[in-house]
Motif scaffolding. Structure first.
Motif, PDB file in Angstrom:
ATOM      1  N   ASP A   1       0.800  -1.225   0.000  1.00  0.00           N
ATOM      2  CA  ASP A   1       0.000   0.000   0.000  1.00  0.00           C
ATOM      3  C   ASP A   1       0.833   1.277   0.000  1.00  0.00           C
ATOM      4  N   LYS A   2       2.159   1.112   0.023  1.00  0.00           N
ATOM      5  CA  LYS A   2       3.054   2.271   0.030  1.00  0.00           C
ATOM      6  C   LYS A   2       3.878   2.401  -1.243  1.00  0.00           C
ATOM      7  N   VAL A   3       3.911   1.359  -2.076  1.00  0.00           N
ATOM      8  CA  VAL A   3       4.876   1.326  -3.179  1.00  0.00           C
ATOM      9  C   VAL A   3       4.712   2.493  -4.136  1.00  0.00           C
ATOM     10  N   GLN A   4       3.486   2.885  -4.421  1.00  0.00           N
ATOM     11  CA  GLN A   4       3.289   3.970  -5.373  1.00  0.00           C
ATOM     12  C   GLN A   4       3.825   5.291  -4.826  1.00  0.00           C
ATOM     13  N   ASP A   5       3.730   5.484  -3.523  1.00  0.00           N
ATOM     14  CA  ASP A   5       4.244   6.712  -2.917  1.00  0.00           C
ATOM     15  C   ASP A   5       5.760   6.679  -2.779  1.00  0.00           C
ATOM     16  N   VAL A   6       6.330   5.473  -2.643  1.00  0.00           N
ATOM     17  CA  VAL A   6       7.774   5.336  -2.454  1.00  0.00           C
ATOM     18  C   VAL A   6       8.538   5.463  -3.772  1.00  0.00           C
ATOM     19  N   ALA A   7       8.083   4.762  -4.810  1.00  0.00           N
ATOM     20  CA  ALA A   7       8.823   4.654  -6.071  1.00  0.00           C
ATOM     21  C   ALA A   7       9.165   6.036  -6.629  1.00  0.00           C
ATOM     22  N   ALA A   8      10.428   6.211  -7.007  1.00  0.00           N
ATOM     23  CA  ALA A   8      10.894   7.517  -7.484  1.00  0.00           C
ATOM     24  C   ALA A   8      11.820   7.335  -8.672  1.00  0.00           C
ATOM     25  N   LEU A   9      11.873   8.347  -9.523  1.00  0.00           N
ATOM     26  CA  LEU A   9      12.830   8.344 -10.620  1.00  0.00           C
ATOM     27  C   LEU A   9      14.254   8.342 -10.070  1.00  0.00           C
ATOM     28  N   PRO A  10      15.243   7.907 -10.864  1.00  0.00           N
ATOM     29  CA  PRO A  10      16.633   7.867 -10.379  1.00  0.00           C
ATOM     30  C   PRO A  10      17.103   9.233  -9.897  1.00  0.00           C
ATOM     31  N   TYR A  11      17.987   9.210  -8.909  1.00  0.00           N
ATOM     32  CA  TYR A  11      18.482  10.432  -8.271  1.00  0.00           C
ATOM     33  C   TYR A  11      19.149  11.386  -9.266  1.00  0.00           C
ATOM     34  N   ASP A  12      19.764  10.821 -10.334  1.00  0.00           N
ATOM     35  CA  ASP A  12      20.591  11.649 -11.206  1.00  0.00           C
ATOM     36  C   ASP A  12      19.836  12.289 -12.356  1.00  0.00           C
ATOM     37  N   VAL A  13      18.510  12.141 -12.388  1.00  0.00           N
ATOM     38  CA  VAL A  13      17.750  12.848 -13.423  1.00  0.00           C
ATOM     39  C   VAL A  13      17.328  14.234 -12.934  1.00  0.00           C
ATOM     40  N   TYR A  14      17.627  14.541 -11.669  1.00  0.00           N
ATOM     41  CA  TYR A  14      17.219  15.810 -11.082  1.00  0.00           C
ATOM     42  C   TYR A  14      18.420  16.711 -10.799  1.00  0.00           C
ATOM     43  N   SER A  15      18.248  18.006 -11.028  1.00  0.00           N
ATOM     44  CA  SER A  15      19.169  18.985 -10.463  1.00  0.00           C
ATOM     45  C   SER A  15      18.836  19.133  -8.982  1.00  0.00           C
ATOM     46  N   ARG A  16      19.677  19.850  -8.242  1.00  0.00           N
ATOM     47  CA  ARG A  16      19.414  20.022  -6.811  1.00  0.00           C
ATOM     48  C   ARG A  16      18.073  20.715  -6.575  1.00  0.00           C
TER      49      ARG A  16
ATOM     50  N   PRO B   1       0.352 -10.059  -9.698  1.00  0.00           N
ATOM     51  CA  PRO B   1       1.575  -9.351  -9.286  1.00  0.00           C
ATOM     52  C   PRO B   1       1.509  -8.918  -7.827  1.00  0.00           C
ATOM     53  N   ILE B   2       2.688  -8.762  -7.223  1.00  0.00           N
ATOM     54  CA  ILE B   2       2.721  -8.244  -5.851  1.00  0.00           C
ATOM     55  C   ILE B   2       2.588  -6.731  -5.848  1.00  0.00           C
ATOM     56  N   TYR B   3       2.940  -6.089  -6.946  1.00  0.00           N
ATOM     57  CA  TYR B   3       2.737  -4.652  -7.135  1.00  0.00           C
ATOM     58  C   TYR B   3       2.147  -4.419  -8.515  1.00  0.00           C
ATOM     59  N   ALA B   4       1.238  -3.473  -8.588  1.00  0.00           N
ATOM     60  CA  ALA B   4       0.710  -3.031  -9.880  1.00  0.00           C
ATOM     61  C   ALA B   4       0.222  -1.595  -9.696  1.00  0.00           C
ATOM     62  N   PHE B   5       0.941  -0.641 -10.290  1.00  0.00           N
ATOM     63  CA  PHE B   5       0.563   0.754 -10.139  1.00  0.00           C
ATOM     64  C   PHE B   5       1.040   1.550 -11.346  1.00  0.00           C
ATOM     65  N   THR B   6       0.463   2.724 -11.508  1.00  0.00           N
ATOM     66  CA  THR B   6       0.863   3.643 -12.569  1.00  0.00           C
ATOM     67  C   THR B   6       1.412   4.905 -11.940  1.00  0.00           C
ATOM     68  N   SER B   7       2.633   5.269 -12.323  1.00  0.00           N
ATOM     69  CA  SER B   7       3.281   6.453 -11.756  1.00  0.00           C
ATOM     70  C   SER B   7       2.744   7.729 -12.401  1.00  0.00           C
ATOM     71  N   GLU B   8       3.147   8.855 -11.847  1.00  0.00           N
ATOM     72  CA  GLU B   8       2.601  10.141 -12.299  1.00  0.00           C
ATOM     73  C   GLU B   8       2.871  10.416 -13.766  1.00  0.00           C
ATOM     74  N   ASP B   9       3.940   9.842 -14.306  1.00  0.00           N
ATOM     75  CA  ASP B   9       4.269  10.083 -15.710  1.00  0.00           C
ATOM     76  C   ASP B   9       3.578   9.107 -16.653  1.00  0.00           C
ATOM     77  N   GLY B  10       2.656   8.316 -16.139  1.00  0.00           N
ATOM     78  CA  GLY B  10       1.876   7.422 -16.981  1.00  0.00           C
ATOM     79  C   GLY B  10       2.488   6.062 -17.225  1.00  0.00           C
ATOM     80  N   ILE B  11       3.639   5.778 -16.614  1.00  0.00           N
ATOM     81  CA  ILE B  11       4.281   4.478 -16.773  1.00  0.00           C
ATOM     82  C   ILE B  11       3.633   3.477 -15.812  1.00  0.00           C
ATOM     83  N   THR B  12       3.238   2.316 -16.328  1.00  0.00           N
ATOM     84  CA  THR B  12       2.693   1.248 -15.499  1.00  0.00           C
ATOM     85  C   THR B  12       3.833   0.357 -15.011  1.00  0.00           C
ATOM     86  N   HIS B  13       3.798   0.003 -13.732  1.00  0.00           N
ATOM     87  CA  HIS B  13       4.837  -0.816 -13.114  1.00  0.00           C
ATOM     88  C   HIS B  13       4.179  -2.058 -12.508  1.00  0.00           C
ATOM     89  N   ASN B  14       4.614  -3.231 -12.937  1.00  0.00           N
ATOM     90  CA  ASN B  14       4.117  -4.494 -12.397  1.00  0.00           C
ATOM     91  C   ASN B  14       5.294  -5.325 -11.896  1.00  0.00           C
TER      92      ASN B  14
END
Length: 412
Positions: free
Chosen positions: A15-30, A169-182
């Motif tokens: 119930d937390k995976v969608q809130d936890v999952a994040a893009l890689p650290y290096d795609v962001y500036s500070r 699946p143990i996880y199935a969610f869609t992230s904010e950018d529209g990518i589905t993750h299973n």
């Protein structure tokens, strides 16, 4: 033979995976990272970029930053945000973007395979970029962002994956950018079957994440020095990875923008191109080139098709790359851009940003833009097999793997 092993995963509660999952650290500036975590206390970016927990003047490479990452990770394991699997397992990770599925195996790869070049590289790494992740991995004793690996498709592996994808699946969610993750978990007899199948894979390739990989390996070597009686089975001898078969991968173009024409007028520049390229004016409509050896070029509101002549094409794995031809016969001799890694007059725009971003940059802070034909996975393999290196910014992979879904702890 490749040593690709199952592991005891630390992963988010369902119930937390969608809130936890994040893009890689290096795609962001500070600044982007600080903005991205606002109102998102569970986003793994808080742990991956711990300077976000402090003010803008805080030293993001200080011991206190990495201590904060460890503190947050331990806290979220303790409060149940993350659960710790007690069994060694593989995981299947499917990402779906625009209806296109890409499915890999989450596992741990051997640092010895990396050192012995069974896991092959195609990019240089920079010590300064490695050091941040070395500190992060060492202080947290965890690998939190998987390395994107590729291999030539194997039917035995495909059969196991396809069988388990029929399960819930143990996880199935869609992230904010529209990518589905299973995500599916592989346990039981298929664990040994999958490990045996990977034993038959002779070469594995780093597709994306060279700096993260090099950092994980260096932490593993450091731990070996600290534990001279190690026997090779310890978790620090392995690094977190997602391995994808080559026939499921999509590489997008990595486009270029340039600040100026190196003192030339538009007419002089177009005339200079004639030495090595055929140039055809195409008008206002933006486009990507349709074949290898050709480029879209945007200048002063007009698009041109620029095609390399046969005299400058090459069968060499590196010299024959489109990014190499552009660099060697246009950017360096005409625009005086010798080293694109450090020259401030050139910028790089990932294919996911689209042609509109190229036009916007060329019409604002830059002067000239090139849309590229994407490097193929076969070209990447050919370069790595020859123990050669690609020019910088040769490949852009989409979709991006999420951090925080899978964590590999490297301390007992």
């Amino acid at each position: 033979m490749s040593d690709i092993k199952p592991f005891k995963c630390i992963r988010p509660a369902a119930d937390k995976v969608q809130d936890v999952a994040a893009l890689p650290y290096d795609v962001y500036s500070r600044g982007e990272a600080a903005e991205a975590v606002k109102g998102k206390p569970l986003s793994f970016l808080n742990i991956d970029r711990p300077e976000t927990q402090f003010g803008p003047d805080f030293d993001m490479y200080s011991d206190a930053a990495y201590d904060k990452a460890r503190e947050l990770l331990d806290k979220e394991i303790a409060d149940g945000t993350f659960i710790c699997d007690n069994d060694e397992a593989y995981y299947i990770y499917e990402l779906i973007m625009d209806g296109r599925s890409q499915t890999g195996i989450v596992a741990c790869a051997s640092i010895d395979d990396y050192l012995n070049n069974k896991i092959k590289k195609h990019e240089k790494t920079r010590a300064d970029k490695e050091q941040d992740r070395i500190n992060h991995v060492d202080r947290t004793s965890a690998q939190t962002g998987p390395i994107f690996l590729a291999y030539r498709s194997e039917e035995a592996i495909n059969e196991i994956v396809n069988k388990h994808k029929q399960e819930t699946p143990i996880y199935a969610f869609t992230s904010e950018d529209g990518i589905t993750h299973n995500v599916w978990k592989i346990v039981g007899s298929d664990v040994s079957a999958l490990r045996e199948a990977f034993d038959e894979v002779n070469s594995i390739y780093i597709a994306d994440g060279h700096h993260r990989c090099a950092s994980a390996v260096k932490v593993g070597l450091k731990r070996r020095e600290e534990h001279p009686d190690y026997d090779g089975t310890e978790e620090f001898n392995y690094f977190l990875s997602v391995l994808f078969p080559d026939d499921q991968l999509m590489i997008m173009p990595y486009n270029r923008v340039v600040k100026d024409l190196n003192g030339m007028t538009k007419e002089e520049y177009l005339e200079a191109l004639d030495k090595y390229f055929d140039v055809e004016e195409k008008g206002r409509k933006a486009f990507y080139p349709e074949e290898k050896g050709s480029y879209g070029m945007y200048l002063d509101g007009t698009w041109y098709l620029v095609t390399a002549r046969d005299t400058i094409r090459s069968d060499d794995p590196v010299d024959g790359l489109d990014v190499s031809i552009l660099q060697d016969y246009l950017l360096t001799p005409l625009l005086d851009i010798e080293d694109p890694r450090i020259d401030k007059r050139i910028g790089f725009v990932g294919g996911i940003r689209g042609l509109e971003e190229l036009e916007r940059r060329a019409d604002s802070d830059m002067k000239l833009a090139f849309s590229m034909y994407p490097t193929s996975i076969d070209e990447l393999f050919e370069v790595a097999d020859a123990d050669m290196l690609m020019p910088p910014k040769s490949t852009w992979f989409e979709p991006k793997l999420r951090s925080g879904i899978f964590i590999h702890r490297i301390e007992e």
